[in-house]
Scaffold this motif. Sequence first.
Motif, short mmCIF file in Angstrom:
data_model
loop_
_atom_site.label_atom_id
_atom_site.label_comp_id
_atom_site.label_asym_id
_atom_site.label_seq_id
_atom_site.Cartn_x
_atom_site.Cartn_y
_atom_site.Cartn_z
N MET A 90 0.84 -1.18 0.00
CA MET A 90 0.00 0.00 0.00
C MET A 90 0.89 1.25 0.00
O MET A 90 1.82 1.35 0.80
N PRO A 91 0.63 2.21 -0.87
CA PRO A 91 1.46 3.42 -0.91
C PRO A 91 1.28 4.27 0.34
O PRO A 91 0.22 4.27 0.97
N GLU A 92 2.34 4.98 0.68
CA GLU A 92 2.28 5.84 1.86
C GLU A 92 1.51 7.11 1.55
O GLU A 92 1.44 7.56 0.40
N LEU A 93 0.93 7.70 2.60
CA LEU A 93 0.19 8.95 2.48
C LEU A 93 0.90 9.99 3.34
O LEU A 93 1.34 9.70 4.45
N PHE A 94 1.00 11.21 2.80
CA PHE A 94 1.68 12.30 3.49
C PHE A 94 0.72 13.46 3.67
O PHE A 94 -0.13 13.72 2.83
N ALA A 95 0.88 14.16 4.79
CA ALA A 95 0.04 15.32 5.09
C ALA A 95 0.92 16.56 5.17
O ALA A 95 1.98 16.53 5.79
N GLU A 96 0.47 17.63 4.53
CA GLU A 96 1.12 18.93 4.68
C GLU A 96 0.37 19.65 5.79
O GLU A 96 -0.87 19.75 5.76
N VAL A 97 1.12 20.13 6.77
CA VAL A 97 0.53 20.68 7.99
C VAL A 97 1.10 22.07 8.26
O VAL A 97 2.29 22.31 8.09
N VAL A 98 0.22 22.99 8.67
CA VAL A 98 0.66 24.31 9.14
C VAL A 98 0.33 24.40 10.63
O VAL A 98 -0.61 23.78 11.12
N PHE A 99 1.15 25.19 11.32
CA PHE A 99 0.98 25.38 12.75
C PHE A 99 0.73 26.85 13.06
O PHE A 99 1.17 27.72 12.32
N PRO A 100 0.04 27.14 14.16
CA PRO A 100 -0.23 28.54 14.53
C PRO A 100 1.00 29.18 15.16
O PRO A 100 1.05 29.47 16.36
N ILE A 101 2.03 29.34 14.34
CA ILE A 101 3.28 29.95 14.77
C ILE A 101 3.66 31.00 13.72
O ILE A 101 3.14 30.96 12.60
N PRO A 102 4.53 31.92 14.04
CA PRO A 102 4.87 32.98 13.08
C PRO A 102 5.86 32.54 11.99
O PRO A 102 6.82 33.23 11.70
N LEU A 103 5.65 31.38 11.41
CA LEU A 103 6.43 30.90 10.27
C LEU A 103 5.48 30.63 9.13
O LEU A 103 4.47 29.95 9.32
N LYS A 104 5.77 31.15 7.98
CA LYS A 104 4.92 30.90 6.80
C LYS A 104 5.51 29.72 6.05
O LYS A 104 6.09 29.87 4.98
N GLN A 105 5.37 28.54 6.65
CA GLN A 105 5.96 27.33 6.10
C GLN A 105 5.02 26.15 6.33
O GLN A 105 4.33 26.09 7.35
N VAL A 106 5.04 25.24 5.38
CA VAL A 106 4.25 24.01 5.49
C VAL A 106 5.22 22.88 5.84
O VAL A 106 6.32 22.81 5.29
N PHE A 107 4.81 22.01 6.74
CA PHE A 107 5.63 20.89 7.16
C PHE A 107 4.95 19.59 6.72
O PHE A 107 3.73 19.47 6.77
N THR A 108 5.75 18.63 6.31
CA THR A 108 5.21 17.36 5.80
C THR A 108 5.38 16.26 6.84
O THR A 108 6.46 16.11 7.42
N TYR A 109 4.31 15.50 7.04
CA TYR A 109 4.30 14.40 7.99
C TYR A 109 3.76 13.15 7.32
O TYR A 109 2.92 13.22 6.41
N LEU A 110 4.21 12.01 7.79
CA LEU A 110 3.67 10.73 7.34
C LEU A 110 2.33 10.49 8.04
O LEU A 110 2.22 10.73 9.25
N VAL A 111 1.35 10.07 7.28
CA VAL A 111 0.05 9.71 7.88
C VAL A 111 0.14 8.23 8.23
O VAL A 111 0.30 7.39 7.34
N PRO A 112 0.09 7.87 9.51
CA PRO A 112 0.21 6.46 9.89
C PRO A 112 -1.00 5.66 9.40
O PRO A 112 -2.09 6.20 9.20
N ALA A 113 -0.79 4.38 9.21
CA ALA A 113 -1.82 3.50 8.66
C ALA A 113 -3.17 3.62 9.36
O ALA A 113 -4.20 3.66 8.68
N PRO A 114 -3.25 3.70 10.69
CA PRO A 114 -4.56 3.81 11.34
C PRO A 114 -5.33 5.09 10.99
O PRO A 114 -6.55 5.13 11.13
N LEU A 115 -4.62 6.13 10.52
CA LEU A 115 -5.29 7.39 10.18
C LEU A 115 -5.55 7.54 8.69
O LEU A 115 -6.24 8.47 8.29
N GLU A 116 -5.00 6.64 7.87
CA GLU A 116 -5.26 6.69 6.43
C GLU A 116 -6.75 6.44 6.19
O GLU A 116 -7.36 5.58 6.81
N GLY A 117 -7.33 7.19 5.30
CA GLY A 117 -8.76 7.06 5.03
C GLY A 117 -9.62 7.87 5.99
O GLY A 117 -10.80 8.04 5.76
N ILE A 118 -9.02 8.36 7.06
CA ILE A 118 -9.74 9.18 8.04
C ILE A 118 -9.27 10.63 7.94
O ILE A 118 -10.08 11.55 8.00
N ALA A 119 -7.96 10.84 7.81
CA ALA A 119 -7.39 12.18 7.72
C ALA A 119 -7.92 12.91 6.49
O ALA A 119 -7.98 12.34 5.41
#
Length: 76
Positions: free
Chosen positions: A1-30
Amino acid sequence: MPELFAEVVFPIPLKQVFTYLVPAPLEGIAQVGMRCFAPFGPRQTVGFITALTAQKPAHVRILKSLNSLLDTEPLL
């Protein structure tokens, strides 16, 4: 099964997107617009998922995983 990645922003003073791996239990839910709990530096922080992709960023070797989702449906 191919991996799924999420681009995430945080409420901080950085205008940057961070990439995280979506773990198998959250795939299809995220979903874009959901809040997530993710490691950010030495702590766990709430962020927003802005995109989901099967494409791993070329410039990243090791990705941290999302810990959990805080919503059952997108807020944004």
